[in-house]
Design an enzyme around this catalytic site. Sequence first.
Site, PDB file in Angstrom:
ATOM      1  N   GLN A  82      12.583  30.052  -3.140  1.00 35.57           N
ATOM      2  CA  GLN A  82      12.479  30.810  -3.979  1.00 35.57           C
ATOM      3  C   GLN A  82      12.558  30.902  -5.212  1.00 35.57           C
ATOM      4  OE1 GLN A  82      10.510  32.431  -0.832  1.00 35.57           O
ATOM      5  NE2 GLN A  82      10.333  34.256  -2.609  1.00 35.57           N
ATOM      6  N   HIS A 111       9.301  29.093  -7.526  1.00 34.16           N
ATOM      7  CA  HIS A 111       8.410  30.022  -7.278  1.00 34.16           C
ATOM      8  C   HIS A 111       8.096  30.124  -9.101  1.00 34.16           C
ATOM      9  CE1 HIS A 111       6.007  31.891  -4.597  1.00 34.16           C
ATOM     10  NE2 HIS A 111       7.239  32.297  -4.003  1.00 34.16           N
ATOM     11  N   ASP A 141       5.538  34.269   3.632  1.00 33.56           N
ATOM     12  CA  ASP A 141       5.379  34.166   2.544  1.00 33.56           C
ATOM     13  C   ASP A 141       4.140  33.619   3.003  1.00 33.56           C
ATOM     14  OD1 ASP A 141       6.628  34.970   0.511  1.00 33.56           O
ATOM     15  OD2 ASP A 141       7.363  33.029  -0.665  1.00 33.56           O
ATOM     16  N   HIS A 181      -5.780  83.931  -9.418  1.00 30.81           N
ATOM     17  CA  HIS A 181      -5.108  83.277  -7.913  1.00 30.81           C
ATOM     18  C   HIS A 181      -5.146  84.454  -7.553  1.00 30.81           C
ATOM     19  CE1 HIS A 181      -4.696  79.603  -9.841  1.00 30.81           C
ATOM     20  NE2 HIS A 181      -4.851  79.054  -9.141  1.00 30.81           N
TER      21      HIS A 181
END
Length: 345
Positions: free
Chosen positions: A169, A172, A271, A330
């Site tokens: 990783q 990256h 991945d 209301h």
Amino acid sequence: NVRRFAEAQRTTLQDLEIELNPGTILGHKHIPIKSVGSYIPGGRYPMFGSAQMSIIPAKVAGVKNVAAFTPPVKGEGYYPATINAMKKAGADRIFILGGVQALALMAFGMGVMEPVDMICGAGNKYVVEAKRQLFGRCGIDLLAGPTEIMIIADDTADPQLVACDLLGQAEHDPNSGIALITLSTDFALKTQKELEKQLETLPTREIAQVSWQNNGRIYVADSPEEAIALSDDYAPEHLEVHAHDLDYYLERLQNYGSLFLGEETTVAYGDKCIGTNHILPTGRSARFTGGVWVGKFLKTVTYQRMTKEASRKIGEVTERQCMIERMEAHALTAAIRVERYSDHK
């Protein structure tokens, strides 16, 4: 694999209708988002696998229009594998455009296309910030920035594999988050030594070494319970567990984007092609959201219908509550129905 898993996930999302009280029927429906802009990163690496991760779940959900965007590779133009992946995943339009410019086109249309209702896909910190600023004008899947990996390893783990996965990783992005939680100082030192050894010959050492030096962390926990507490606080995007009792961790861990149990699986599988999604929460956002899946592209909306008798009964309660809240208009909407339906007792 991505399509089959998304289709299996879709079957778990059922419409609902229930008669909660006599004459009061409530329900919910899962309605696909109309249009999605899919961002496929490609500046540093042409990550064509990301096309499957964002386009396929959207199409399985029933999204009619998916516009896919990817940047040119180092100024050379489009990357054929990425375009092929976009097309086969089901993209309706494909643009060779990256960065914040791509997100601007998705959100505003700019005369080239209709603005999308939702933006999805991972990217660098600039893409994440663009998505953050655009949220509200359109939806976003999640804030998926620079990648993260955390590994929990006990003394039964293999330092070579653990170090290899951490570096997997680290390549990256110089901003990648790299963390290890061990249950002994001895294992921590062995893994650190192995990691430094592997760095010497790693082809992408230039990026991975910066990532490890700037962001690498090793924690030594006193117990599995402390390891879990540390991990849940970190809330990593990817979490691997290399330990003897995998079920123990599966049952207790709560904050992660995707969990990889045992040395036999690794983040790269998720991945690329195992079938789970790689667009996952980063920056501790795994505390409150999971990653992209077919459900991200569905709106769960509610509806209600009633008989006159049920409306009269609910109206009496509603009128009282509205008056206590001093919302008299209301209250009138309820009172008029109570009076109108009073003959239907």
